[in-house]
Design an enzyme around this catalytic site. Structure first.
Site, short mmCIF file in Angstrom:
data_model
loop_
_atom_site.label_atom_id
_atom_site.label_comp_id
_atom_site.label_asym_id
_atom_site.label_seq_id
_atom_site.Cartn_x
_atom_site.Cartn_y
_atom_site.Cartn_z
N LYS A 17 -16.33 -72.92 -121.53
CA LYS A 17 -15.36 -73.94 -121.93
C LYS A 17 -15.97 -75.34 -121.85
O LYS A 17 -15.85 -76.15 -122.78
CB LYS A 17 -14.12 -73.83 -121.05
N GLU A 27 -23.90 -70.38 -114.03
CA GLU A 27 -24.45 -69.07 -114.35
C GLU A 27 -24.68 -68.91 -115.85
O GLU A 27 -25.73 -68.43 -116.29
CB GLU A 27 -23.52 -67.96 -113.85
N GLU A 53 -6.87 -65.37 -109.02
CA GLU A 53 -7.30 -66.73 -109.31
C GLU A 53 -6.09 -67.62 -109.63
O GLU A 53 -6.11 -68.82 -109.36
CB GLU A 53 -8.28 -66.75 -110.49
N HIS A 75 -9.68 -38.81 -105.62
CA HIS A 75 -10.73 -38.26 -104.77
C HIS A 75 -11.41 -39.36 -103.97
O HIS A 75 -12.53 -39.19 -103.50
CB HIS A 75 -11.74 -37.50 -105.62
N LYS A 99 -19.45 -73.59 -105.20
CA LYS A 99 -20.40 -74.03 -106.25
C LYS A 99 -21.13 -75.31 -105.81
O LYS A 99 -22.34 -75.44 -105.98
CB LYS A 99 -19.65 -74.31 -107.55
N GLY A 108 -9.48 -70.30 -118.61
CA GLY A 108 -10.49 -69.29 -118.88
C GLY A 108 -9.96 -67.87 -118.81
O GLY A 108 -10.26 -67.04 -119.67
N ARG A 109 -9.15 -67.56 -117.81
CA ARG A 109 -8.64 -66.20 -117.65
C ARG A 109 -7.52 -65.86 -118.64
O ARG A 109 -7.02 -64.74 -118.65
CB ARG A 109 -8.18 -65.99 -116.21
#
Length: 548
Positions: free
Chosen positions: A208, A214, A355, A386, A512, A269-270
Site C-alpha cells: 500500500k 519485507e 489485527e 487427529h 518494526k 490491508g486485511r
C-alpha cells in the site's frame, strides 16, 4: 459511533444476571425443551448458505439480551457510518470503504464531495484488461514469450488474502503458475529462483505504502536477480507491476507508471482483496470469476445493512462470540473448514480478526476491563480430528467452533465426500451432546485389571461444547465472497460493541521500529548497544558467533 463502555450498559448487566441462570444448563436440556430448536435457530441465504446456531448455549432470552446490547451500542448507526464513508478509522483520520470496492448498485458513494465509484470502476477495468491480456498470451515478456508465471510479492493483507482466495478457488484456476513471496527469510526467494524463468514471469509488488520492509527488500532482491539475468533495465516494463497508493515510489523503483494499479488509503490491508490487491486473484481465476467473488461479498453487504438483527448472520455470529468470550471466558475460537481448498481460511480469519480487534484501549482512550478480540486458530477437515480435537472434547477449555463445509465437492471420488461430511456432522453432534445418545461400551482390561467403572471415566464425553455450522452448496467464487464478507462484518460488529477502533493496527509498529535499530547494530559490530540485559546478551552472542 457510541463511545461508551459496553459493561456499563443495561444490557450487559442483564446478560450477567442471565449468565448466572444459564451457565450450567446443558444443550441436551435445551433441545429436549424445544423440538423445533433447529428451525428457530437456523437461517438460510439465497439457497447458497445455511447458518445453524442451535448448538450454542443460548436461549431466546440470551439472543434478545444480546440484540438489546447491539442496539444499546448503536450498531445500526455504526453500520451506516461505515458504508457512508465517515472517518470511523479515527486514529488515522480515514474512512473505511472496502465495501465500496464491491458495490454493484448504481448508487453513488460520495467522499469529500466526489463520487468515488468512477475511480473504482476505472481500476477494475484496468484489472480486467491486463488480466485478460496475460491469460490470453497477448502480454509477452522481454523475449517475446508468453507469460506463464505470476509472482505476488507482499505480506500481511497483501499476501494472506490473495493466497487464501487463489487456493480456495483452484477448481477455477487457469494455466498460469502462481507464487506468493512474503517472508523476509531468504529461503522463499532461494526456492523461487530455482523454479521460475524470468523470460515468462511477471512480478506484482504489492504494498500500500511501497515502504513495507519485507516486501521492498524482497522486491529489490528480485529486481537485482532479474537485471543480472537479462542485462537491460528497460525489460522491467514487461515484467514488473505495482499495486500501491504510492505511485512516485513505485516509479522510483523502476516500474512504469502505466504498470501501477491504484490503491486508496481508505482500504485496510486485511480488507484489500476486493481492490487491485486482488490482481493476482484475477490473473489466477480470470476476471469473470473475480467479479463473482465481488458479487458474493456485495450481497452479504446488503444482507448486513438491511436484515433485521435477529436474522442477520454477521450480527448473530458476532453476538454469540461476545457471549462466550466475555461471559464464559473462553478466549479462543476455532475455525474448522471441511474442504481442502479452504485450508488457509483459519490463518486468513486469524489475521482479519486479531489485527482488527486485538486492542486494549477503547474509543475514549481508556484501558478496557472486558475481553475484546479472541484468539483465532484452526485447521482443515479431519486432520484436526487427529490432532487437537481431543482437547476440544475432553479438555478443560471451552472452545466455541465454526464448522464450515460444502454440500457438493469440487472433486467427487467414490464416497470420499460423504465420509468427510459424516465426520463434519458427527463432530458438532459429539461436541454438543457427548455420550448422551450412546450407551457406554463394556470394556474389561485383563492386562491392567481395571474395573469397567474406572475405564468408563476415561471414555466419558460430557458434551455441552458449542459450535456454529456454516453449510454452503458449493465453494465457488460467489460463495467465497459471501463467506469472507460474513466474517468481515462479524469482526466489525464486535469492534463496535467492544467500543474499540477496529481499523488501525498500531500494535505491529513498535517491533518494526526496534528491528530497524537492531539491524544497524547487527551490521555495525562496534556500535554501542542500548537494550535490556537479555536482548543485549542475545545480540552479543549472535555477533560473536558470526565472527567465528
Amino acid at each position: 459511533m457510541k463511545n461508551i463502555a459496553p459493561v456499563k450498559t443495561t444490557s450487559w448487566k442483564e446478560l450477567n444476571n442471565h449468565f448466572q441462570e444459564i451457565k450450567h444448563v446443558h444443550l441436551i436440556d435445551l433441545f429436549n425443551k424445544d423440538k423445533d430448536r433447529f428451525k428457530k435457530f437456523s437461517f438460510t441465504f439465497q439457497n447458497k448458505l445455511l447458518l445453524d446456531i442451535s448448538k450454542n448455549r443460548i436461549t431466546h432470552t440470551t439472543v434478545q439480551l444480546l440484540l438489546n446490547l447491539a442496539n444499546e451500542m448503536n450498531l445500526s448507526t455504526a453500520i451506516q457510518a461505515m458504508f457512508s464513508g465517515s472517518n470511523i478509522n479515527f486514529t488515522e483520520k480515514r474512512p473505511v470503504l472496502h465495501t465500496a470496492l464491491r458495490n454493484k448498485s448504481n448508487n453513488q458513494i460520495i467522499l469529500n464531495g466526489f463520487d468515488i465509484m468512477p475511480e473504482i470502476k476505472f481500476v477494475l477495468d484496468k484489472i480486467q484488461s491486463f488480466s485478460e491480456q496475460v491469460i490470453s498470451g497477448k502480454w509477452k515478456g522481454y523475449s517475446g514469450k508468453k507469460i506463464t508465471t505470476v509472482v505476488n510479492v507482499g505480506i500481511g493483507g497483501s499476501d494472506l488474502g490473495p493466497k487464501m482466495v487463489t487456493d480456495a478457488l483452484k477448481p477455477y484456476k487457469n494455466h498460469l503458475n502462481m507464487y506468493f513471496i512474503s517472508n523476509i527469510d531468504s529461503t522463499e526467494l532461494f526456492q523461487l529462483f530455482k523454479i521460475i524463468n524470468f523470460e515468462t514471469t511477471i512480478f506484482l509488488i504489492s504494498s500500500k505504502t511501497f515502504t513495507t520492509q519485507e516486501t521492498m527488500i524482497n522486491a529489490k532482491t528480485i529486481k537485482r536477480y532479474f537485471l543480472k539475468k537479462v542485462g537491460n533495465i528497460e525489460y522491467m516494463d514487461q515484467h514488473f507491476f505495482a499495486v500501491t497508493m504510492a505511485f512516485r515510489k513505485a516509479e522510483n523503483f523502476g516500474i512504469l507508471k502505466s504498470n501501477v494499479f491504484r490503491l486508496w488509503d481508505w482500504v485496510g490491508g486485511r480488507y484489500s482483496i476486493w481492490s487491485a490487491m486482488g490482481l493476482s486473484i484475477a490473473l489466477s481465476i480470470g476476471f469473470k470469476n473475480f467479479s463473482q467473488l465481488l458479487s458474493g461479498a456485495y450481497d452479504m453487504d446488503v444482507h448486513f445493512q438491511q436484515t433485521n438483527f435477529g436474522s442477520n448472520m454477521p450480527v448473530l455470529l458476532a453476538l454469540i462470540g461476545i457471549w462466550y468470550n466475555n461471559f464464559f471466558n473462553t478466549e479462543t475460537e476455532a475455525i474448522l473448514p471441511y474442504d481442502q481448498y479452504l485450508h488457509r481460511l483459519p490463518e486468513y480469519i486469524q489475521q482479519s480478526n486479531m489485527e482488527s480487534n486485538g486492542k486494549n484501549i477503547d474509543r475514549n482512550g481508556n484501558q478496557v476491563s472486558w475481553q475484546t478480540g479472541p484468539i483465532i486458530w484452526g485447521t482443515v477437515g479431519t486432520n484436526g480430528q487427529h490432532s487437537f480435537y481431543q482437547l476440544m472434547h475432553q479438555g478443560t477449555k471451552l472452545i466455541p467452533c465454526d464448522f464450515i463445509a460444502p454440500i457438493v465437492s469440487q472433486n467427487p471420488i467414490y464416497n470420499h465426500h460423504e465420509i468427510l461430511l459424516s465426520n463434519f456432522f458427527a463432530q458438532t453432534h459429539a461436541l454438543a451432546f457427548g455420550n448422551f445418545f450412546y450407551k457406554q461400551d463394556n470394556i474389561i482390561s485383563s492386562k491392567y485389571n481395571m474395573k469397567n467403572q474406572y475405564i468408563e471415566k476415561f471414555k466419558f464425553f460430557e458434551g455441552n461444547r458449542p459450535s456454529n455450522t456454516l453449510l454452503f452448496h458449493k465453494i465457488d467464487p460467489y460463495s467465497l465472497g459471501l463467506l469472507i464478507a460474513l466474517y468481515e462484518h462479524k469482526i466489525f460488529t464486535q469492534g463496535v460493541i467492544f467500543n474499540i477502533f477496529s481499523f488501525d493496527q498500531w500494535g505491529v509498529e513498535l517491533g518494526k521500529q526496534i528491528s530497524q535499530s537492531i539491524y544497524s547494530d547487527l551490521s555495525n559490530k562496534n556500535s554501542i548497544l542500548n537494550y535490556d540485559d537479555s536482548t543485549l546478551g542475545l545480540i552479543n552472542y549472535y555477533n560473536k558467533s558470526t565472527l567465528c
